[in-house]
Write an enzyme that holds these catalytic residues in place. Structure first.
Site, PDB file in Angstrom:
ATOM      1  N   TYR A   1       4.799  -9.185   3.478  1.00  0.00           N
ATOM      2  CA  TYR A   1       4.558  -8.740   2.111  1.00  0.00           C
ATOM      3  C   TYR A   1       5.192  -7.369   1.869  1.00  0.00           C
ATOM      4  O   TYR A   1       5.902  -7.158   0.878  1.00  0.00           O
ATOM      5  CB  TYR A   1       3.059  -8.685   1.840  1.00  0.00           C
ATOM      6  CG  TYR A   1       2.702  -8.148   0.472  1.00  0.00           C
ATOM      7  CD1 TYR A   1       2.807  -8.960  -0.661  1.00  0.00           C
ATOM      8  CD2 TYR A   1       2.251  -6.846   0.305  1.00  0.00           C
ATOM      9  CE1 TYR A   1       2.490  -8.477  -1.917  1.00  0.00           C
ATOM     10  CE2 TYR A   1       1.926  -6.350  -0.948  1.00  0.00           C
ATOM     11  CZ  TYR A   1       2.046  -7.169  -2.056  1.00  0.00           C
ATOM     12  OH  TYR A   1       1.729  -6.679  -3.304  1.00  0.00           O
TER      13      TYR A   1
ATOM     14  N   LYS B   1       8.287  -6.181  -0.820  1.00  0.00           N
ATOM     15  CA  LYS B   1       8.118  -5.175  -1.864  1.00  0.00           C
ATOM     16  C   LYS B   1       9.050  -3.981  -1.651  1.00  0.00           C
ATOM     17  O   LYS B   1       9.561  -3.397  -2.614  1.00  0.00           O
ATOM     18  CB  LYS B   1       6.661  -4.724  -1.922  1.00  0.00           C
ATOM     19  CG  LYS B   1       5.708  -5.796  -2.451  1.00  0.00           C
ATOM     20  CD  LYS B   1       6.087  -6.219  -3.868  1.00  0.00           C
ATOM     21  CE  LYS B   1       5.075  -7.163  -4.475  1.00  0.00           C
ATOM     22  NZ  LYS B   1       5.432  -7.549  -5.868  1.00  0.00           N
TER      23      LYS B   1
END
Length: 265
Positions: free
Chosen positions: A149, A153
């Site tokens: 994750y 990002k």
């Protein structure tokens, strides 16, 4: 940008931050075009706000291909693109499901980039537009259980800086939104993996972050588009960390001041 009558495309719009963004932009007088997988909730929200709904799985490259053109053919040009759709990944990296790396990277990074690529030519022809990429402080702070994750990002944040360099001198604004914990289903997933849950508790206890209501996020994004701001960073106590990471990008930008930029023809 004056938002009255402008058409704003919001991905991941059926719940959470996306729903709050839809309500905030509609409240500012914009016409909202909403994209998400959830058919019923998406249709209901669009009907309530007087907008239009486009069900799609944005982790499926085949459904993303040509999406901007289909939406513009249906309801008119897109003045503002908000890449909000995203999914989490909370687990030991080596224990994650086989397809999780691909799906998280596809939805959190590759799809926003592709939608930017699709929407910019039309914005240029019409003489203006604005792009908002919703990223995360997780792209700065690496916590256990968030490797996939956080990497997705971080990639989106750095891409936005590169995009800003590419469109310099064009009538297109960009806003990078970097968020700490927001009380949504995505944040609740952090409890599923003990090292991540304990890391969040430590970060909270040290006062490095606090929860931010999604309604506040939406208000700040609306304000950023109106005023042409490059960044939204919440909670505010995360700003110093974000600025440390931004410093090399900003330094490169300043060092290239005066370098001719070839406009698109």
């Amino acid at each position: 940008m004056e938002l009255q009558g402008k058409r704003v495309l919001i991905t991941g719009a059926s719940r959470g931050i996306g729903e709050s963004l839809a309500r905030a932009f509609a409240g500012a007088g914009a016409r909202v075009a909403l994209v998400a997988r959830g058919g019923d909730s998406l249709q209901s929200l669009a009907a309530e706000l007087g907008g239009t709904a486009y069900p799609a799985d944005l982790a499926d490259a085949a459904q993303v291909a040509g999406l901007i053109q289909r939406i513009e053919d249906d309801g008119g040009p897109i003045d503002v693109l908000i890449n909000n759709a995203g999914i989490g990944s909370t687990s030991s990296f080596i224990d994650a499901p086989d397809d999780e790396l691909r799906r998280v990277t596809e939805l959190n990074y590759l799809t926003p980039v592709e939608l930017c690529r699709q929407v910019i030519p039309g914005m240029l022809r019409r003489g203006g537009g604005h792009i908002v990429n919703m990223s995360s402080i997780a792209g700065i702070m690496a916590l256990p259980g968030l490797a996939t994750y956080s990497a997705s990002k971080a990639a989106l944040s750095h891409f936005t800086a590169g995009l800003r360099a590419d469109v310099r001198g064009w009538p297109i604004g960009t806003t990078l939104v970097e968020l700490g914990p927001i009380p949504t289903d995505l944040l609740a997933e952090s409890d599923n993996y003990e090292p991540t849950a304990k890391s969040f508790k430590r970060v909270y206890r040290l006062g490095l972050t606090v929860d931010t209501p999604r309604e506040r996020v939406a208000r700040q994004v609306v304000k950023a588009v109106r005023k042409g701001r490059r960044h939204v960073r919440l909670p505010r106590r995360s700003i110093p960390l974000a600025m440390l990471v931004e410093a090399p990008r900003r330094g490169a930008e300043l060092s290239l001041t005066g370098v001719p930029h070839q406009p698109r023809r």
